[in-house]
Design an enzyme around this catalytic site. Structure first.
Site, PDB file in Angstrom:
ATOM      1  CG  HIS A 158      -0.488   0.328   2.143  1.00  0.00           C
ATOM      2  ND1 HIS A 158       0.583  -0.973   3.020  1.00  0.00           N
ATOM      3  CD2 HIS A 158       0.177   1.107   3.161  1.00  0.00           C
ATOM      4  CE1 HIS A 158       1.198  -0.565   4.160  1.00  0.00           C
ATOM      5  NE2 HIS A 158       1.020   0.646   4.278  1.00  0.00           N
ATOM      6  CG  ASP A 171       1.554   5.391   5.193  1.00  0.00           C
ATOM      7  OD1 ASP A 171       1.681   4.019   4.772  1.00  0.00           O
ATOM      8  OD2 ASP A 171       3.015   5.289   5.315  1.00  0.00           O
ATOM      9  CG  HIS A 204       5.166   1.275   3.162  1.00  0.00           C
ATOM     10  ND1 HIS A 204       4.087   2.481   2.240  1.00  0.00           N
ATOM     11  CD2 HIS A 204       4.734   0.918   3.784  1.00  0.00           C
ATOM     12  CE1 HIS A 204       3.806   2.594   3.164  1.00  0.00           C
ATOM     13  NE2 HIS A 204       3.616   2.133   4.132  1.00  0.00           N
ATOM     14  NE  ARG A 209       9.423  -5.244  10.664  1.00  0.00           N
ATOM     15  CZ  ARG A 209       8.683  -4.006  10.291  1.00  0.00           C
ATOM     16  NH1 ARG A 209       7.423  -3.787  10.883  1.00  0.00           N
ATOM     17  NH2 ARG A 209       9.132  -3.041   9.852  1.00  0.00           N
TER      18      ARG A 209
HETATM   19  C1  LIG Z   1      -7.684  -1.033   4.361  1.00  0.00           C
HETATM   20  C2  LIG Z   1      -7.834   0.516   4.476  1.00  0.00           C
HETATM   21  C3  LIG Z   1      -6.446  -0.091   5.843  1.00  0.00           C
HETATM   22  C4  LIG Z   1      -6.293   1.620   6.300  1.00  0.00           C
HETATM   23  C5  LIG Z   1      -7.920   2.786   5.744  1.00  0.00           C
HETATM   24  C6  LIG Z   1      -7.789   1.440   4.730  1.00  0.00           C
HETATM   25  O1  LIG Z   1      -9.650   1.756   4.128  1.00  0.00           O
HETATM   26  C7  LIG Z   1      -6.908   1.983   3.237  1.00  0.00           C
HETATM   27  C8  LIG Z   1      -5.943   2.827   3.586  1.00  0.00           C
HETATM   28  C9  LIG Z   1      -5.258   2.132   4.953  1.00  0.00           C
HETATM   29  C10 LIG Z   1      -3.858   3.088   6.043  1.00  0.00           C
HETATM   30  C11 LIG Z   1      -3.105   2.527   5.407  1.00  0.00           C
HETATM   31  C12 LIG Z   1      -1.615   3.560   6.196  1.00  0.00           C
HETATM   32  C13 LIG Z   1      -1.882   3.725   7.991  1.00  0.00           C
HETATM   33  O2  LIG Z   1      -1.496   2.767   8.422  1.00  0.00           O
HETATM   34  C14 LIG Z   1      -3.735   3.397   7.528  1.00  0.00           C
HETATM   35  C15 LIG Z   1      -3.264   3.907   9.796  1.00  0.00           C
HETATM   36  C16 LIG Z   1      -4.501   4.976   6.681  1.00  0.00           C
HETATM   37  O3  LIG Z   1      -4.578   6.128   7.180  1.00  0.00           O
HETATM   38  O4  LIG Z   1      -4.439   3.792   5.438  1.00  0.00           O
HETATM   39  C17 LIG Z   1      -4.325   2.263   6.956  1.00  0.00           C
HETATM   40  C18 LIG Z   1      -6.352   2.543   7.296  1.00  0.00           C
HETATM   41  C19 LIG Z   1      -6.829   1.709   8.632  1.00  0.00           C
HETATM   42  O5  LIG Z   1      -5.889   1.101   9.159  1.00  0.00           O
HETATM   43  O6  LIG Z   1      -6.963   1.960   9.400  1.00  0.00           O
HETATM   44  O1  LIG Z   2       5.318  -2.055  10.308  1.00  0.00           O
HETATM   45  C1  LIG Z   2       5.931  -1.286   9.078  1.00  0.00           C
HETATM   46  O2  LIG Z   2       7.262  -1.239   9.087  1.00  0.00           O
HETATM   47  C2  LIG Z   2       4.667  -1.015   7.797  1.00  0.00           C
HETATM   48  C3  LIG Z   2       3.556  -0.618   8.594  1.00  0.00           C
HETATM   49  C4  LIG Z   2       3.083  -0.048   7.575  1.00  0.00           C
HETATM   50  O3  LIG Z   2       3.012   0.720   6.875  1.00  0.00           O
HETATM   51  C5  LIG Z   2       1.620   1.164   8.071  1.00  0.00           C
HETATM   52  O4  LIG Z   2       0.951   1.300   9.635  1.00  0.00           O
HETATM   53  O5  LIG Z   2       0.636   2.116   6.535  1.00  0.00           O
HETATM   54 FE   LIG Z   3       2.334   2.129   5.904  1.00  0.00          FE
END
Ligand SMILES: C=C1C[C@]23C[C@@]1(O)CC[C@H]2[C@@]12CC[C@H](O)[C@@](C)(C(=O)O1)[C@H]2[C@@H]3C(=O)O
Ligand SMILES: O=C(O)CCC(=O)C(=O)O
Ligand SMILES: [Fe+2]
Length: 316
Positions: A187, A189, A244, A255
């Site tokens: 994904h 961020d 990433h 981890r």
């Molecule tokens: C599948 C999902 C988890 C996420 C929200 C989403 O709908 C798409 C983006 C995901 C992500 C990836 C980065 C971060 O870990 C996170 C907190 C974010 O802002 O976008 C997660 C979201 C989540 O885990 O709620």
């Molecule tokens: O655990 C990690 O090193 C990456 C986790 C990550 O990409 C996330 O929390 O969005």
């Molecule tokens: Fe991430």
């Protein structure tokens, strides 16, 4: 493949801002050293995380309103081999909610709030250098977005259990990982940028702009910075957000990663900075949208989706 390292103690600011812009452009992920966040601040949050994840499954589930998750990532069916805590960075929210998560709520909230303060400081320094290096007139154009009291920034503590443990029948969240499973799927961020720290267990991988995966080596005393989707838009694609993932390799040790996601307020307009747009050669590549619009779209997507696509202008 060597990930750039930025030394924040460098005195020549012009050179430093050039290096930051180059690292954002060429890699979208880089390491920062001499960041001024003390080892004590880092080890205290790590200890709190370790204490929390060592609790029984039923105790951890009680922290649900605070944002505990096990395996499910988001709400659309994505899964990973991890447990996590995810929460807004507002100090009042953390102080109030820590009662449901720790037997020593003041100690817990103190450790979290101090870490957030440090990570936010690093994020602001980097964003000020980005803006300077890009020649943007408003010197605080990006750092002011995450300094905003209404900022939607998040903190996430991820815990990937060690591989090859055998206690799966006792605790469904402590199944242990087998070698080369996906800990956290591919994904980018969504926020402006991510400040991340992980312990000495490898697993994070990122892609080059050509889509080649490379490993990010552990460096527990320093931070990695990751360009997010919103910064891709603010820079009008001079930078691109980095895809990433976490791949679990053989490790007898868990981890842990601690992620600070720097985000603007919900009503903030996400649109290229004026200096990044020069029509007709370089028109804006995005329709203006608010962070709230983006969040709505993002929560209806799967983890690996290219969430910016619906907001792109097709200039041809
Ligand atoms: C599948 C999902 C988890 C996420 C929200 C989403 O709908 C798409 C983006 C995901 C992500 C990836 C980065 C971060 O870990 C996170 C907190 C974010 O802002 O976008 C997660 C979201 C989540 O885990 O709620
Ligand atoms: O655990 C990690 O090193 C990456 C986790 C990550 O990409 C996330 O929390 O969005
Ligand atoms: Fe991430």
């Amino acid at each position: 493949m060597e990930i750039p390292t930025i030394d924040l103690s460098m005195e020549n600011r012009t050179e430093l801002s050039k290096q930051v812009v180059k690292a954002c452009e060429e890699f979208g992920i880089f390491k920062v050293v001499n960041h001024n966040v003390s080892r004590e601040v880092i080890s205290r949050i790590e200890e709190e995380g370790t204490e929390f994840f060592a609790k029984s499954n039923s105790e951890k589930q009680q922290a649900k309103p605070f944002g505990y998750g096990c395996k499910n990532i988001g709400t659309n069916g994505d899964v990973g081999e991890l447990e996590y805590l995810l929460f807004p960075t507002n100090p009042q929210f953390i102080s109030e909610s820590s009662k449901s998560i720790s037997n020593h709520p003041n100690k817990f909230s103190g450790a979290i709030n101090n870490y957030i303060k440090g990570a936010k400081g690093v994020a602001c320094k980097i964003l000020d250098l980005v803006v300077e290096g890009l020649g943007v007139q408003d010197k605080f154009a990006l750092s002011k977005l995450i300094k905003d009291v209404e900022s939607d920034s998040l903190l996430r503590i991820n815990h990937y259990p060690p591989s090859m443990t055998t206690d799966s029948e006792m605790d469904p969240c402590a199944t242990g990982n087998t070698n080369n499973t996906i800990g956290f799927g591919e994904h980018s961020d969504p926020q402006i940028l991510t400040i991340m720290r992980f312990n000495d267990v490898a697993g994070l991988q990122a892609t080059t702009h050509d889509g080649i995966w490379f490993t990010v080596p552990p460096d527990p005393h320093n931070f990695y910075v990751i360009v997010g989707d919103a910064l891709q838009v603010f820079s009008n694609e001079r930078f691109t957000s980095v895809r990433h993932r976490v791949l679990i390799t053989d490790s007898l040790k868990a981890r842990t990663s601690i992620m600070y996601f720097g985000a603007p307020s919900l009503n903030c307009l996400i649109t290229p900075l004026p200096e990044m747009v020069k029509p007709p050669q370089n028109p804006s590549r995005y329709k203006p949208f608010t962070w709230e619009d983006y969040k709505k779209a993002m929560y209806s997507c799967r983890l690996g989706d290219s969430r910016l696509d619906p907001f792109k202008v097709h200039n041809d």
